[in-house]
Motif scaffolding. Structure first.
Motif, PDB file in Angstrom:
ATOM      1  N   GLY A 112       0.806  -1.210   0.000  1.00  0.00           N
ATOM      2  CA  GLY A 112       0.000   0.000   0.000  1.00  0.00           C
ATOM      3  C   GLY A 112       0.840   1.261   0.000  1.00  0.00           C
ATOM      4  O   GLY A 112       1.551   1.547   0.960  1.00  0.00           O
ATOM      5  N   GLY A 113       0.789   2.032  -1.104  1.00  0.00           N
ATOM      6  CA  GLY A 113       1.440   3.339  -1.150  1.00  0.00           C
ATOM      7  C   GLY A 113       2.927   3.325  -1.390  1.00  0.00           C
ATOM      8  O   GLY A 113       3.609   4.321  -1.147  1.00  0.00           O
ATOM      9  N   MET A 114       3.468   2.218  -1.907  1.00  0.00           N
ATOM     10  CA  MET A 114       4.911   2.140  -2.167  1.00  0.00           C
ATOM     11  C   MET A 114       5.235   2.861  -3.481  1.00  0.00           C
ATOM     12  O   MET A 114       5.070   2.315  -4.569  1.00  0.00           O
ATOM     13  CB  MET A 114       5.360   0.687  -2.264  1.00  0.00           C
ATOM     14  CG  MET A 114       5.360  -0.045  -0.951  1.00  0.00           C
ATOM     15  SD  MET A 114       6.636   0.569   0.150  1.00  0.00           S
ATOM     16  CE  MET A 114       5.668   0.798   1.624  1.00  0.00           C
ATOM     17  N   ALA A 115       5.687   4.098  -3.361  1.00  0.00           N
ATOM     18  CA  ALA A 115       5.876   4.926  -4.550  1.00  0.00           C
ATOM     19  C   ALA A 115       7.302   4.923  -5.070  1.00  0.00           C
ATOM     20  O   ALA A 115       7.534   5.244  -6.232  1.00  0.00           O
ATOM     21  CB  ALA A 115       5.458   6.369  -4.259  1.00  0.00           C
ATOM     22  N   ASP A 116       8.281   4.573  -4.214  1.00  0.00           N
ATOM     23  CA  ASP A 116       9.684   4.697  -4.631  1.00  0.00           C
ATOM     24  C   ASP A 116      10.589   3.963  -3.653  1.00  0.00           C
ATOM     25  O   ASP A 116      10.134   3.334  -2.695  1.00  0.00           O
ATOM     26  CB  ASP A 116      10.083   6.171  -4.743  1.00  0.00           C
ATOM     27  CG  ASP A 116       9.688   6.978  -3.502  1.00  0.00           C
ATOM     28  OD1 ASP A 116       9.701   6.408  -2.390  1.00  0.00           O
ATOM     29  OD2 ASP A 116       9.352   8.170  -3.646  1.00  0.00           O
ATOM     30  N   GLY A 117      11.897   4.065  -3.907  1.00  0.00           N
ATOM     31  CA  GLY A 117      12.861   3.393  -3.058  1.00  0.00           C
ATOM     32  C   GLY A 117      12.895   3.931  -1.640  1.00  0.00           C
ATOM     33  O   GLY A 117      13.184   3.203  -0.692  1.00  0.00           O
ATOM     34  N   GLN A 118      12.590   5.232  -1.484  1.00  0.00           N
ATOM     35  CA  GLN A 118      12.533   5.808  -0.138  1.00  0.00           C
ATOM     36  C   GLN A 118      11.449   5.126   0.691  1.00  0.00           C
ATOM     37  O   GLN A 118      11.628   4.874   1.890  1.00  0.00           O
ATOM     38  CB  GLN A 118      12.267   7.314  -0.213  1.00  0.00           C
ATOM     39  CG  GLN A 118      13.475   8.135  -0.639  1.00  0.00           C
ATOM     40  CD  GLN A 118      13.595   8.282  -2.147  1.00  0.00           C
ATOM     41  OE1 GLN A 118      12.923   7.571  -2.913  1.00  0.00           O
ATOM     42  NE2 GLN A 118      14.448   9.189  -2.588  1.00  0.00           N
ATOM     43  N   ALA A 119      10.313   4.832   0.071  1.00  0.00           N
ATOM     44  CA  ALA A 119       9.219   4.167   0.779  1.00  0.00           C
ATOM     45  C   ALA A 119       9.620   2.757   1.193  1.00  0.00           C
ATOM     46  O   ALA A 119       9.258   2.294   2.288  1.00  0.00           O
ATOM     47  CB  ALA A 119       7.966   4.131  -0.095  1.00  0.00           C
ATOM     48  N   TYR A 147      16.472   3.752  -3.336  1.00  0.00           N
ATOM     49  CA  TYR A 147      16.601   2.976  -2.099  1.00  0.00           C
ATOM     50  C   TYR A 147      17.996   3.155  -1.502  1.00  0.00           C
ATOM     51  O   TYR A 147      18.144   3.354  -0.286  1.00  0.00           O
ATOM     52  CB  TYR A 147      16.316   1.512  -2.425  1.00  0.00           C
ATOM     53  CG  TYR A 147      16.548   0.524  -1.309  1.00  0.00           C
ATOM     54  CD1 TYR A 147      15.653   0.415  -0.245  1.00  0.00           C
ATOM     55  CD2 TYR A 147      17.650  -0.332  -1.338  1.00  0.00           C
ATOM     56  CE1 TYR A 147      15.861  -0.523   0.768  1.00  0.00           C
ATOM     57  CE2 TYR A 147      17.862  -1.270  -0.336  1.00  0.00           C
ATOM     58  CZ  TYR A 147      16.970  -1.356   0.713  1.00  0.00           C
ATOM     59  OH  TYR A 147      17.167  -2.282   1.711  1.00  0.00           O
ATOM     60  N   GLU A 148      19.006   3.109  -2.343  1.00  0.00           N
ATOM     61  CA  GLU A 148      20.379   3.262  -1.852  1.00  0.00           C
ATOM     62  C   GLU A 148      20.612   4.661  -1.294  1.00  0.00           C
ATOM     63  O   GLU A 148      21.299   4.836  -0.278  1.00  0.00           O
ATOM     64  CB  GLU A 148      21.384   2.954  -2.970  1.00  0.00           C
ATOM     65  CG  GLU A 148      21.515   1.474  -3.279  1.00  0.00           C
ATOM     66  CD  GLU A 148      21.879   0.657  -2.051  1.00  0.00           C
ATOM     67  OE1 GLU A 148      22.803   1.061  -1.310  1.00  0.00           O
ATOM     68  OE2 GLU A 148      21.228  -0.377  -1.805  1.00  0.00           O
ATOM     69  N   ILE A 149      20.050   5.682  -1.922  1.00  0.00           N
ATOM     70  CA  ILE A 149      20.187   7.052  -1.412  1.00  0.00           C
ATOM     71  C   ILE A 149      19.496   7.177  -0.056  1.00  0.00           C
ATOM     72  O   ILE A 149      20.006   7.813   0.875  1.00  0.00           O
ATOM     73  CB  ILE A 149      19.609   8.062  -2.417  1.00  0.00           C
ATOM     74  CG1 ILE A 149      20.510   8.144  -3.653  1.00  0.00           C
ATOM     75  CG2 ILE A 149      19.448   9.440  -1.783  1.00  0.00           C
ATOM     76  CD1 ILE A 149      19.925   8.953  -4.787  1.00  0.00           C
ATOM     77  N   ALA A 150      18.311   6.537   0.056  1.00  0.00           N
ATOM     78  CA  ALA A 150      17.579   6.600   1.324  1.00  0.00           C
ATOM     79  C   ALA A 150      18.343   5.907   2.445  1.00  0.00           C
ATOM     80  O   ALA A 150      18.351   6.362   3.592  1.00  0.00           O
ATOM     81  CB  ALA A 150      16.200   5.967   1.157  1.00  0.00           C
ATOM     82  N   ARG A 151      18.979   4.799   2.117  1.00  0.00           N
ATOM     83  CA  ARG A 151      19.730   4.052   3.140  1.00  0.00           C
ATOM     84  C   ARG A 151      21.074   4.679   3.451  1.00  0.00           C
ATOM     85  O   ARG A 151      21.588   4.573   4.574  1.00  0.00           O
ATOM     86  CB  ARG A 151      19.947   2.609   2.667  1.00  0.00           C
ATOM     87  CG  ARG A 151      18.678   1.777   2.610  1.00  0.00           C
ATOM     88  CD  ARG A 151      18.989   0.342   2.218  1.00  0.00           C
ATOM     89  NE  ARG A 151      19.730  -0.348   3.256  1.00  0.00           N
ATOM     90  CZ  ARG A 151      20.704  -1.234   3.035  1.00  0.00           C
ATOM     91  NH1 ARG A 151      21.073  -1.505   1.809  1.00  0.00           N
ATOM     92  NH2 ARG A 151      21.304  -1.841   4.026  1.00  0.00           N
ATOM     93  N   HIS A 152      21.671   5.330   2.445  1.00  0.00           N
ATOM     94  CA  HIS A 152      23.009   5.920   2.624  1.00  0.00           C
ATOM     95  C   HIS A 152      23.009   7.352   2.087  1.00  0.00           C
ATOM     96  O   HIS A 152      23.642   7.642   1.067  1.00  0.00           O
ATOM     97  CB  HIS A 152      24.063   5.088   1.890  1.00  0.00           C
ATOM     98  CG  HIS A 152      24.067   3.639   2.277  1.00  0.00           C
ATOM     99  ND1 HIS A 152      24.575   3.196   3.485  1.00  0.00           N
ATOM    100  CD2 HIS A 152      23.610   2.534   1.623  1.00  0.00           C
ATOM    101  CE1 HIS A 152      24.433   1.876   3.558  1.00  0.00           C
ATOM    102  NE2 HIS A 152      23.847   1.456   2.448  1.00  0.00           N
ATOM    103  N   PRO A 153      22.301   8.264   2.752  1.00  0.00           N
ATOM    104  CA  PRO A 153      22.198   9.632   2.231  1.00  0.00           C
ATOM    105  C   PRO A 153      23.543  10.332   2.088  1.00  0.00           C
ATOM    106  O   PRO A 153      23.689  11.223   1.241  1.00  0.00           O
ATOM    107  CB  PRO A 153      21.317  10.340   3.275  1.00  0.00           C
ATOM    108  CG  PRO A 153      21.366   9.481   4.493  1.00  0.00           C
ATOM    109  CD  PRO A 153      21.560   8.094   4.018  1.00  0.00           C
ATOM    110  N   GLU A 154      24.521   9.913   2.881  1.00  0.00           N
ATOM    111  CA  GLU A 154      25.828  10.562   2.798  1.00  0.00           C
ATOM    112  C   GLU A 154      26.487  10.362   1.441  1.00  0.00           C
ATOM    113  O   GLU A 154      27.303  11.187   1.005  1.00  0.00           O
ATOM    114  CB  GLU A 154      26.753  10.038   3.915  1.00  0.00           C
ATOM    115  CG  GLU A 154      27.247   8.610   3.754  1.00  0.00           C
ATOM    116  CD  GLU A 154      26.208   7.543   4.124  1.00  0.00           C
ATOM    117  OE1 GLU A 154      26.501   6.335   3.969  1.00  0.00           O
ATOM    118  OE2 GLU A 154      25.089   7.907   4.559  1.00  0.00           O
TER     119      GLU A 154
END
Length: 325
Positions: free
Chosen positions: A182-189, A314-321
């Protein structure tokens, strides 16, 4: 987390391409599995059990070739059994799934209990769709390996529960596999779902608007043009709460804000009739569903392109640095 290491190692993303009625077919499933995402499909998308046998054989052969070519296994395919008592094909579809030795099965619209033992005896992981804590508890008691939490915002027949509250409530008593739908729009989600305590996420709406999906071109184009405000929750078409696209309802000559009483439009029957080219097929076959993630649909990519973008997010969300200059 509770996802078996032997499965987790085969995934490029902790994601399932959701099983969607008349949308998920062999091309979509194969492309998803090749790209490291579990590819699922409702067995009801096959008109006969013989067609289901052909689909399963074709997909297995294709994924074996892909594994041989790359030297590493693909993500598994995952049939979805609609176990509601009205589905007279359940025993035959179950037998086909067992014949082809699939690794994962999702059960929907009913208790998984009637199919659970033969699947588990065959070494198959069984995930059950649930929309409430009570149903989750019953599925756990029956012996499932995982729960697909159907939350508010899923396309088609949807849940009503807030995803944050649902996941945390279930994690109080369940340490098995949890999938958020439900509502999974992108890797951040997807990364957010993992933070909550999920092993996997479901993504459906964005896969409808891929080149490999079975959806009509008009459907895909409508998804690109639509946004969250165009999604309407209604009981008119199935008797159950279902997220539908307002523009498709209006195009069928109905007023989205003044629909008939609940369940008075038998959309499933009419869609099936239309697919069989029956003369009594209704115009409702072009009333289409979408989830709250529809605002994230911007184009019609290939499945591989969609998954690559999602993996980068997803990788940016997990490793924003890593995204900082």
């Amino acid at each position: 987390m509770s996802l078996p290491a032997s499965l987790k190692s085969r995934l490029g993303l902790p994601l399932i391409a959701a099983p969607m009625f008349l949308v998920s077919g062999p091309a979509l499933v194969k492309a998803a599995c090749r790209a490291g995402v579990i590819g699922s499909f409702p067995t009801a998308n096959c008109r006969t059990v013989e067609e289901l046998d052909r689909w399963l054989a074709d997909m297995a052969d294709d994924l074996k070739r892909a594994a041989d070519e790359t030297g590493k296994p693909t993500a598994p395919l995952c049939p979805n059994l609609i176990v509601h008592r009205s589905n007279t094909r359940v025993p035959d579809d179950l037998a086909a799934v067992l014949r082809h030795k699939v690794e994962i099965v999702i059960t929907s619209v009913g208790s998984p209990e009637p199919v659970l033992k033969p699947l588990k005896d065959a070494g198959c992981l069984v995930l059950a769709d649930v929309a409430s804590v009570r149903h989750a508890e019953k599925a756990v008691a029956a012996g499932v390996d995982g729960l697909v939490l159907l939350t508010a915002g899923a396309g088609g027949q949807t849940g009503w529960v807030n995803p944050f509250a649902f996941v945390r409530a279930v994690r109080k008593f369940w340490d098995g596999i949890v999938v958020m739908a439900g509502g999974m729009a992108d890797g951040q989600a997807i990364a957010a779902a993992e933070t909550l305590g999920c092993d996997l996420a479901y993504m459906g709406t964005k896969f409808i608007a891929t080149r490999e999906s079975l959806a009509k071109d008009g459907y895909k184009e409508m998804l690109v043009k639509s946004r969250l405000d165009d999604v309407l929750l209604t009981r008119a078409f199935t008797g159950l709460e279902t997220n539908m696209l307002r523009p498709s309802i209006a195009a069928a000559g109905l007023d989205p804000d003044n629909l008939p009483m609940r369940g008075s439009i038998d959309i499933a029957k009419d869609i099936n009739a239309a697919e069989r080219d029956k003369p009594d097929a209704k115009r409702w076959k072009d009333i289409w569903s979408a989830g709250h993630s529809v605002s994230g649909v911007a184009d019609i990519p290939s499945v591989a392109e969609l998954i690559a973008r999602t993996a980068a997010e997803y990788e940016i969300a997990r490793h924003p640095e890593r995204s900082r200059p």
